[in-house]
Design a protein around this motif. Structure first.
Motif, PDB file in Angstrom:
ATOM      1  N   ARG A  33       0.884  -1.159   0.000  1.00  0.00           N
ATOM      2  CA  ARG A  33       0.000   0.000   0.000  1.00  0.00           C
ATOM      3  C   ARG A  33       0.927   1.216   0.000  1.00  0.00           C
ATOM      4  O   ARG A  33       1.890   1.264   0.748  1.00  0.00           O
ATOM      5  CB  ARG A  33      -0.874   0.048   1.264  1.00  0.00           C
ATOM      6  CG  ARG A  33      -1.884  -1.053   1.376  1.00  0.00           C
ATOM      7  CD  ARG A  33      -1.302  -2.342   1.860  1.00  0.00           C
ATOM      8  NE  ARG A  33      -2.318  -3.258   2.393  1.00  0.00           N
ATOM      9  CZ  ARG A  33      -2.060  -4.480   2.792  1.00  0.00           C
ATOM     10  NH1 ARG A  33      -0.817  -4.964   2.728  1.00  0.00           N
ATOM     11  NH2 ARG A  33      -3.019  -5.232   3.271  1.00  0.00           N
ATOM     12  N   GLY A  50      -3.409   8.100  -0.298  1.00  0.00           N
ATOM     13  CA  GLY A  50      -2.893   6.744  -0.369  1.00  0.00           C
ATOM     14  C   GLY A  50      -3.605   5.932  -1.425  1.00  0.00           C
ATOM     15  O   GLY A  50      -4.673   6.329  -1.927  1.00  0.00           O
ATOM     16  N   THR A  52      -4.368   1.644  -2.585  1.00  0.00           N
ATOM     17  CA  THR A  52      -4.248   0.240  -2.216  1.00  0.00           C
ATOM     18  C   THR A  52      -3.276  -0.488  -3.144  1.00  0.00           C
ATOM     19  O   THR A  52      -2.869   0.045  -4.179  1.00  0.00           O
ATOM     20  CB  THR A  52      -5.618  -0.431  -2.262  1.00  0.00           C
ATOM     21  OG1 THR A  52      -6.190  -0.223  -3.567  1.00  0.00           O
ATOM     22  CG2 THR A  52      -6.550   0.153  -1.212  1.00  0.00           C
ATOM     23  N   THR A  58      -8.417   4.609  -3.650  1.00  0.00           N
ATOM     24  CA  THR A  58      -7.568   5.688  -3.154  1.00  0.00           C
ATOM     25  C   THR A  58      -8.265   6.354  -1.968  1.00  0.00           C
ATOM     26  O   THR A  58      -9.488   6.262  -1.827  1.00  0.00           O
ATOM     27  CB  THR A  58      -7.278   6.717  -4.241  1.00  0.00           C
ATOM     28  OG1 THR A  58      -8.524   7.303  -4.666  1.00  0.00           O
ATOM     29  CG2 THR A  58      -6.594   6.084  -5.430  1.00  0.00           C
ATOM     30  N   THR A 104      -3.677  -0.645   5.002  1.00  0.00           N
ATOM     31  CA  THR A 104      -4.135   0.499   4.215  1.00  0.00           C
ATOM     32  C   THR A 104      -4.489   1.573   5.221  1.00  0.00           C
ATOM     33  O   THR A 104      -5.496   1.461   5.922  1.00  0.00           O
ATOM     34  CB  THR A 104      -5.352   0.118   3.370  1.00  0.00           C
ATOM     35  OG1 THR A 104      -4.981  -0.945   2.484  1.00  0.00           O
ATOM     36  CG2 THR A 104      -5.806   1.310   2.546  1.00  0.00           C
ATOM     37  N   THR A 105      -3.682   2.599   5.326  1.00  0.00           N
ATOM     38  CA  THR A 105      -3.748   3.462   6.490  1.00  0.00           C
ATOM     39  C   THR A 105      -3.295   4.869   6.184  1.00  0.00           C
ATOM     40  O   THR A 105      -2.567   5.102   5.220  1.00  0.00           O
ATOM     41  CB  THR A 105      -2.851   2.880   7.593  1.00  0.00           C
ATOM     42  OG1 THR A 105      -2.809   3.748   8.719  1.00  0.00           O
ATOM     43  CG2 THR A 105      -1.432   2.684   7.092  1.00  0.00           C
TER      44      THR A 105
END
Length: 124
Positions: A33, A50, A52, A58, A104-105
């Motif tokens: 990610r 961000g 994935t 996104t 995913t952060t």
């Protein structure tokens, strides 16, 4: 070993566009990610956007960049991009790309790998 190298920063006038690139070494990119962070002078590093591992989703930090910034990735090239349009002086910062294999952060502590940063300066 995962290494990230950013490029594409520079000095532009307000209203201009820039595209940042981040190339990732190693064979794990397609599982990473990816995120873009920025740090303005005298401020904490903050999450910007961000994407994935698949590239299908996104996520943005807030509305200040949504609609102006777009993240994308090319897994065949081990590269993630940040297209920045309608730049304004508040976007001036060092921009960092980062890779996470676990989440995913939006939290910087979840990203184990970081680039060296690229300076973006927007003049008014």
């Amino acid at each position: 070993q995962v290494q990230l190298v950013e490029s594409g920063g520079g000095l532009v006038q307000a209203g201009a566009s820039l595209r940042l690139s981040c190339t990732v070494s190693g064979r794990t990119f397609s599982r990473c990610r990816m995120g873009w962070f920025r740090q303005a002078p005298g401020k904490e590093r903050e999450f910007v956007v961000g994407i994935t591992a698949s590239g299908r989703n996104t996520y943005y930090a807030d509305s200040s960049v949504k609609g102006r910034f777009t993240i994308s990735r090319d897994n065949a090239k081990n590269t993630v991009y940040l297209q920045m349009n309608s730049l304004n002086p508040e976007d001036t910062a060092v921009y960092y790309c980062a890779a996470s294999l676990v989440a995913t952060t939006t939290m910087s502590y979840d990203y184990a790998y970081w680039g060296q940063g690229t300076q973006v300066t927007v003049s008014s």
